[in-house]
Design an enzyme around this catalytic site. Sequence first.
Site, short mmCIF file in Angstrom:
data_model
loop_
_atom_site.label_atom_id
_atom_site.label_comp_id
_atom_site.label_asym_id
_atom_site.label_seq_id
_atom_site.Cartn_x
_atom_site.Cartn_y
_atom_site.Cartn_z
N GLU A 41 0.86 -1.19 0.00
CA GLU A 41 0.00 0.00 0.00
C GLU A 41 0.89 1.23 0.00
OE1 GLU A 41 -2.73 0.39 3.38
OE2 GLU A 41 -2.63 2.57 3.14
N ARG A 45 0.25 10.45 0.49
CA ARG A 45 0.51 11.53 1.45
C ARG A 45 1.65 12.43 1.02
NH1 ARG A 45 0.92 7.85 6.84
NH2 ARG A 45 -0.92 6.62 6.42
N LYS A 129 -10.34 -2.17 7.06
CA LYS A 129 -9.10 -1.82 7.76
C LYS A 129 -9.49 -1.27 9.13
CE LYS A 129 -5.31 1.57 7.39
NZ LYS A 129 -4.20 1.95 6.49
C1 3PG Z 1 -1.42 3.65 7.89
O1 3PG Z 1 -1.59 4.56 7.10
O2 3PG Z 1 -2.02 2.58 7.79
C2 3PG Z 1 -0.48 3.85 9.03
O3 3PG Z 1 0.29 5.00 8.87
C3 3PG Z 1 0.39 2.68 9.29
O4 3PG Z 1 0.57 2.66 10.64
P1 3PG Z 1 1.99 2.31 11.27
O5 3PG Z 1 2.96 3.33 10.74
O6 3PG Z 1 1.80 2.43 12.76
O7 3PG Z 1 2.35 0.92 10.86
#
Ligand code: 3PG
Length: 209
Positions: A41, A45, A129
């Site tokens: 994914e 951003r 999710k």
């Molecule tokens: C996301 O967008 O799913 C999160 O930024 C991922 O979370 P993490 O950095 O705590 O793994």
Amino acid sequence: MADTLAIMKMSPVIPVVTIHSVDDAVAMARDMYDGGLKTIEITQRTQVALEAVRAIAQAVPDLCLGVGTVWTAAQAHEALDAGAQFIVSPGIADEVGAVCRDADLPYLPGAQTVSEVAHLVRQGWQQIKLFPASVIGGPSAIKAYAAVFPDVRFCPTGGITEQSAPDYLKLPSIPCVGGSWLATPATGDEPAGQSPTRAAAERAARLGR
Ligand code: 3PG
């Protein structure tokens, strides 16, 4: 095209990657794929995210490429045009769901609370999710959610680590977790000549198996 559940079952971890350099992104995606992870994914951003999606789609065509942090219909169309094979939102974004439904594009919408999960289920989404998973209470909270939504399959993301992922993956309602830990710097423990991302991907591909 694979459906969302099939995408969730491809690998135990969907690496969540925020891109700052297109070249680095392509190398990282290739390392993740070669390490055994079949999905990724890319978060929408940064300015270069979609350029990276186009480059990865071309360079690593067998990788199932998702675009995340998609909040608007316009962003969903951009991701689709760039080559996204699935779309992820960290929370409710019904207009994104509508674009995915129209385009027959797999979609993983996000929820944090039971009421948000219920909203998504009413919209017809069964793969969700859960974000931020560690904040809502981790595996024990998700076990409680799953009792209320036995047909829903969750991809918990947010605060999950290589160490905590197995506790999530033990639950039948969790085919995969998401996490950004794979894109972390070298620890020194990697086999000689192997990139830290590839080594982390190899370990991640074996989690819960
Ligand atoms: C996301 O967008 O799913 C999160 O930024 C991922 O979370 P993490 O950095 O705590 O793994």
